[in-house]
Design a protein around this motif. Structure first.
Motif, PDB file in Angstrom:
ATOM      1  N   GLU A 183       4.901   9.881   4.120  1.00  0.00           N
ATOM      2  CA  GLU A 183       4.443   8.542   4.503  1.00  0.00           C
ATOM      3  C   GLU A 183       4.868   8.217   5.932  1.00  0.00           C
ATOM      4  O   GLU A 183       4.305   7.364   6.579  1.00  0.00           O
ATOM      5  CB  GLU A 183       5.057   7.486   3.578  1.00  0.00           C
ATOM      6  N   SER A 193       3.793   9.304  -3.474  1.00  0.00           N
ATOM      7  CA  SER A 193       3.475   8.311  -2.450  1.00  0.00           C
ATOM      8  C   SER A 193       2.013   7.885  -2.553  1.00  0.00           C
ATOM      9  O   SER A 193       1.153   8.650  -2.987  1.00  0.00           O
ATOM     10  CB  SER A 193       3.754   8.887  -1.062  1.00  0.00           C
ATOM     11  N   ARG A 199      12.078   1.239  -0.864  1.00  0.00           N
ATOM     12  CA  ARG A 199      12.649   2.430  -0.263  1.00  0.00           C
ATOM     13  C   ARG A 199      14.035   2.112   0.304  1.00  0.00           C
ATOM     14  O   ARG A 199      14.186   1.787   1.475  1.00  0.00           O
ATOM     15  CB  ARG A 199      11.751   2.949   0.874  1.00  0.00           C
ATOM     16  N   THR A 249       9.870  -2.093   1.536  1.00  0.00           N
ATOM     17  CA  THR A 249       8.914  -2.520   0.523  1.00  0.00           C
ATOM     18  C   THR A 249       7.676  -1.639   0.599  1.00  0.00           C
ATOM     19  O   THR A 249       7.113  -1.439   1.665  1.00  0.00           O
ATOM     20  CB  THR A 249       8.521  -3.995   0.736  1.00  0.00           C
ATOM     21  N   SER A 250       7.265  -1.098  -0.548  1.00  0.00           N
ATOM     22  CA  SER A 250       6.127  -0.191  -0.555  1.00  0.00           C
ATOM     23  C   SER A 250       5.585  -0.111  -1.973  1.00  0.00           C
ATOM     24  O   SER A 250       5.941  -0.921  -2.832  1.00  0.00           O
ATOM     25  CB  SER A 250       6.562   1.200  -0.072  1.00  0.00           C
ATOM     26  N   SER A 251       4.722   0.849  -2.205  1.00  0.00           N
ATOM     27  CA  SER A 251       4.242   1.100  -3.556  1.00  0.00           C
ATOM     28  C   SER A 251       4.081   2.595  -3.757  1.00  0.00           C
ATOM     29  O   SER A 251       3.825   3.340  -2.815  1.00  0.00           O
ATOM     30  CB  SER A 251       2.899   0.380  -3.806  1.00  0.00           C
TER      31      SER A 251
END
Length: 265
Positions: free
Chosen positions: A184, A225, A246, A256-258
């Motif tokens: 990512e 990811s 993360r 902050t992610s997904s």
């Protein structure tokens, strides 16, 4: 509460999301497999009747085996290790092959708790090379470690490539996969847990092994990811987004992610 928790934290581990992932589990009737076990957070949350845990990292596997066999001995070794820069350097420099089972496991836990951000990173020769983290925290919680040893009793714990469990899993088994993620950018892209890195070609190989297992009736769940490359390589599987964080990223705004949760059910 000690039940349902791992005794270590692992970069990319699923401790925070273990209950959510277990809630997404299929109604399987066979064996539970975790080929990228890391901290085995999902295993400890699920507590399956029959399980095979495996990883390509021999030190991690040795640690889990020793905790299962003699947690008191592992704790005794940890109690003898002061949390100082000098002790950290000495433990980091040890040849794990020269240590007994309990001391080898204690080395893994000690480094996990005292190294910078709890990273397990090795060079191409397999030498641990993370700097000292200067954290003032206990190496273990006695109840958690004893509960983990109880959960691991009778569990098959192996050093192997992910392809072996996927090949061996049978109809009705559930395989949970948490491989090093596709890139990512930044600190999220950490994949040197072993001397060999995990490359895009390995993800292609993993996807092929998953397709083969799926064709035999094996139930599969994988986290990865949320990238175009992930969706392309694993296009055969259903993708659901899961909000994540993360913690390994040094910039708070980038944490902050997904993730994608990919399944064949």
């Amino acid at each position: 509460m000690a039940e349902g928790r791992s005794f270590i934290k692992w970069a990319g581990g699923k401790t925070r999301y273990a209950a959510q992932l277990v809630a997404m589990a299929p109604p399987f009737t066979g064996c539970y497999w975790e080929p990228f076990m890391g901290s085995a957070a999902v295993f400890f949350e699920l507590r399956p009747a029959k399980a095979v845990l495996s990883d390509a990292n021999p030190e991690l596997v040795a640690c889990f085996r020793a905790v299962a066999a003699d947690p008191e001995a592992v704790m005794a070794h940890l109690d003898a290790l002061p949390n100082t820069p000098a002790q950290f350097a000495a433990v980091r420099a040890q040849d794990p092959a020269s240590l007994g089972a309990a001391a080898r496991a204690a080395r893994v836990i000690y480094l996990n708790k005292t190294a910078f951000r709890g990273l397990w990173r090795v060079n191409r020769r397999g030498g641990f090379n993370v700097p000292y983290g200067a954290y003032d925290r206990p190496y273990y919680n006695r109840d958690t470690l004893l509960a983990a040893a109880k959960a691991l009793a009778g569990v098959d714990i192996r050093v192997c490539d992910f392809a072996d469990p996927l090949r061996e899993a049978a109809v009705g088994d559930w395989v949970f996969l948490d491989p090093p993620y596709l890139p990512e950018g930044g600190f999220a892209d950490f994949k040197r847990y072993t001397p060999g890195q995990f490359h895009d070609a390995d993800h292609e190989r993993l996807a092929a092994a998953m397709r083969d297992a799926s064709s035999r009736g094996v139930l599969l769940t994988m986290t990865n990811s949320d990238t175009d490359a992930t969706r392309r390589i694993y296009h055969d599987f259903r993708a659901t987004r899961m909000a994540t964080r993360r913690d390994i990223n040094l910039r708070a705004a980038a944490r902050t992610s997904s993730d994608l949760v990919l399944t064949n059910y």
